[in-house]
Scaffold this motif. Structure first.
Motif, PDB file in Angstrom:
ATOM      1  N   THR A   1      -6.501  -0.166  -1.115  1.00  0.00           N
ATOM      2  CA  THR A   1      -5.364   0.682  -1.490  1.00  0.00           C
ATOM      3  C   THR A   1      -5.821   1.673  -2.548  1.00  0.00           C
TER       4      THR A   1
ATOM      5  N   TYR B   1       1.664   7.928  -5.341  1.00  0.00           N
ATOM      6  CA  TYR B   1       0.653   7.286  -4.485  1.00  0.00           C
ATOM      7  C   TYR B   1      -0.270   8.372  -3.944  1.00  0.00           C
TER       8      TYR B   1
ATOM      9  N   CYS C   1       0.852  -1.188   0.000  1.00  0.00           N
ATOM     10  CA  CYS C   1       0.000   0.000   0.000  1.00  0.00           C
ATOM     11  C   CYS C   1       0.888   1.239   0.000  1.00  0.00           C
TER      12      CYS C   1
ATOM     13  N   SER D   1      -8.163   5.705  -0.914  1.00  0.00           N
ATOM     14  CA  SER D   1      -8.389   4.269  -1.025  1.00  0.00           C
ATOM     15  C   SER D   1      -9.812   4.029  -1.527  1.00  0.00           C
TER      16      SER D   1
END
Length: 645
Positions: free
Chosen positions: A213, A319, A45, A324
């Motif tokens: 994630t 990211y 993650c 999520s």
């Protein structure tokens, strides 16, 4: 083919890597079984280590001779100390890492660890000697068999005296994006079938959990001029008490917020959300919810913060922390395009949710050995936790205890251990494991400072003071680390003794105190009295007290770390001593062993709930019993009276 070992570790994630290194460093012939040697310790993650309370766990792993802190420092691309506005009990280190370099640094450390083999394969069946004739679990608290090893999908039989299961999210893993479901333990990686069933047939209970994630973004499509920059810190702090200081280039992160159009688009997809159409039945993490859960839980919120974080120094992959999701991929992308910085968004892949098997951790001892199968240990997400740090902490303890079990008894120096357990006043890892085995979990467990009643004793600055000597006695901490700690300990004591005895005269110091905004002295005092003032510290005092500056500069290396440890101890001495007294009182209950003394079904003076919980968990000590939900103080008093008889 048959291969023989002392300790077998199933799974090459964060728990498995720490467990394998711990067992091997204690001298056990160890084998780590992983499906892909190129994804050792994959950061599935967030590409970050540490955070609130999690950072303390990493420092504890490091103080015990573990690897996570060293790997993090070697691959960190941004470092921050969180909660600086609060007291030092709340300070928590956190680092963004280069995801790819993190894997290869871990791989290098595993390859260089003596006594450690790696076998690339997939475990399919747990092998147990003398299994029970039924699946009703333990009989009168006795194990129902002894672990023998595992059989893999390729028919290899790996035999060992101790087996540690650290399979993460791979046990019957099922991934969700919208209404689409694909079996897998991680994106593009297969799930592990049959291993859960081969464990539960011996009476060990399994259940299901869910995690998720976010989307991964192509950096080249982002308009960074519409984002707010979040810089890292560049001072002396790091994770490991040993090793170098962040050799990689330090990068920035960025922040932004969702908006009403984003929310409107996300809501349009809720009918296809696995979380709300009945597709996912298991429970996800309360403290790291999906973006769709945030919209449902907080319908009046007009925006939610998002954090854009780099995945490494040599990649365009970013990211998106805070986003999520398991909504249909077209909904995720369309919603994000309503954020100005993402108006031309391109993604590498959408977010997804995953369901997986875990085992009720109340079936474990504090050593993380199964109560049902002797020699079987479990660590990480298979125990119902979430997070790399929680996994690594469990892996360290499981690895130590598996090595002790395989060798019958550990003895280094003057200490002898049959099992290694950490109390709640010794480490956050002790709090974590005690919570798991006495309370169990009904959602993925995440560590917070609020879970520790002795958090003033469990600071990030003193993990080595709490644990390094224990690790040396076990043999997991090597001589260089032990010698470094003893040298550091000597310097801290020198600074504290100097401050305790150095006299301060009002007529010499008052002018400087007023300039620093501190109340002038009426009478003379010792230097430690000035250090205890909130507006004063070593940094400003050493400029007006040359003798203090001299002693602070005496250590040959890591002098800032040593000075901070001494200053925190002086400033918070009263609080630390008070909490130590409270912890020592609780230890008296830890010394009262109740396991095997009672038939709880016959104790009608206990509440019905207490009888049921005490029977199910079968705590070893009265202190453990007191922490079980549903066991009241009056129930503890009843047990105390009965013990007195």
């Amino acid at each position: 083919m048959i291969l023989n070992y002392d300790v077998l570790v199933i799974g090459g994630g964060h728990a498995g890597c720490e467990a394998a290194c711990a067992a091997a460093n204690m001298g056990a012939k160890t084998c780590l079984v992983t499906m892909d040697m190129n994804k050792i310790a994959q950061m599935s993650c967030n590409p970050a280590v540490g955070g609130i309370a999690k950072g303390q766990i990493v420092r504890e792993i490091d103080a015990l001779g573990g690897q996570m802190g060293l790997v993090t420092d070697a691959t960190a691309i941004q470092f921050r100390m969180l909660n600086r506005s609060k007291g030092p009990a709340m300070w928590s280190p956190r680092a963004q890492c280069d995801r790819g370099k993190f894997i290869w640094e871990w791989r290098r450390r595993l390859d260089e660890t003596p006594n450690l083999d790696i076998w690339q394969d997939q475990a399919e069946e747990l092998l147990v000697e003398n299994p029970a004739n039924d699946s009703q679990g333990t009989v009168k608290g006795m194990p129902q068999g002894t672990v023998k090893g595992v059989r893999t999908i390729w028919g290899v039989e790996l035999r060992a005296k101790a087996v540690i299961i650290t399979a993460g999210t791979f046990l019957n893993g099922l991934m969700h994006i919208g209404r689409k479901m694909v079996a897998g333990g991680r994106i593009a990686e297969p799930a592990v079938a049959h291993l859960t069933e081969s464990i539960t047939r011996h009476g060990i209970r399994s259940e299901r959990m869910k995690t998720g994630t976010p989307v991964r973004i192509d950096k080249r499509s982002v308009h960074f001029e519409d984002l707010e920059i979040q810089e890292g810190e560049h001072d002396f702090h790091q994770f490991s008490y040993m090793g170098g200081h962040r050799p990689l280039p330090q990068l920035t992160c960025w922040t932004c917020n969702t908006n009403s159009k984003v929310h409107e688009t996300l809501r349009s997809g809720l009918k296809d959300s696995p979380l709300y159409n009945g597709q996912i039945q298991s429970i996800g993490p309360r403290y790291c919810p999906s973006i769709e859960t945030k919209l449902v839980t907080f319908p009046d919120r007009e925006q939610h913060p998002l954090f854009l974080e780099p995945e490494g120094t040599d990649t365009n992959e970013l990211y998106l922390n805070g986003f999520s999701s398991s909504l249909p991929m077209e909904v995720q992308i369309a919603a994000l395009k309503h954020i100005p910085a993402f108006r031309d968004l391109k993604v590498y892949r959408p977010g997804y949710a995953i369901e997986y098997d875990f085992f009720d951790p109340t079936q474990l001892k504090h050593s993380l050995e199964s109560k049902v199968i002797s020699g079987l240990f479990m660590a990480g997400q298979v125990n119902g936790t979430t997070g790399y740090e929680e996994a690594g902490g469990q892996g360290t303890v499981a690895g130590i205890n598996a090595a002790l079990y395989a060798g019958s008894e550990g003895c280094v120096g003057n200490a002898t251990y049959r099992t290694f357990e950490l109390h709640r006043d010794e480490a956050y890892i002790g709090v974590l494991i005690d919570d798991l085995v006495t309370k169990g979990v009904d959602e993925p467990y995440r560590m917070f400072t609020s879970r520790a009643e002795y958090r003033i004793l469990l600071r990030q600055d003193d993990a080595d003071a709490r644990l390094t000597e224990k690790g040396y006695e076990l043999g997991i901490v090597k001589r260089d680390r032990y010698d470094y700690w003893m040298e550091k300990k000597k310097h801290i004591e020198e600074i504290e003794n100097f401050c305790k005895t150095f006299p301060i005269k009002p007529k010499i110091i008052n002018g400087a105190l007023e300039a620093l905004g501190s109340t002038p002295l009426v009478y003379g005092c010792k230097l430690e009295d000035l250090v205890a003032r909130p507006e004063l510290n070593f940094e400003n005092l050493q400029e007006i007290i040359p003798e203090l500056k001299e002693i602070l500069n005496r250590p040959s290396n890591r002098k800032e770390e040593i000075a901070e440890a001494a200053e925190v101890h002086i400033k918070y001495k009263g609080y630390i001593e008070r909490e130590r007294l409270v912890a020592d009182k609780m230890h008296r209950l830890e010394d009262i062993r109740i396991k095997g003394h009672f038939n709880y079904d016959e104790l009608q003076s206990l509440s019905t709930e207490a009888r049921q919980k005490l029977k199910a968990i079968d705590p070893v000590t009265l202190a453990q019993a007191s922490r079980i939900p549903g066991v009241s103080p009056s129930d503890i008093n009843v047990l105390l009276v009965l013990m007195g008889r």
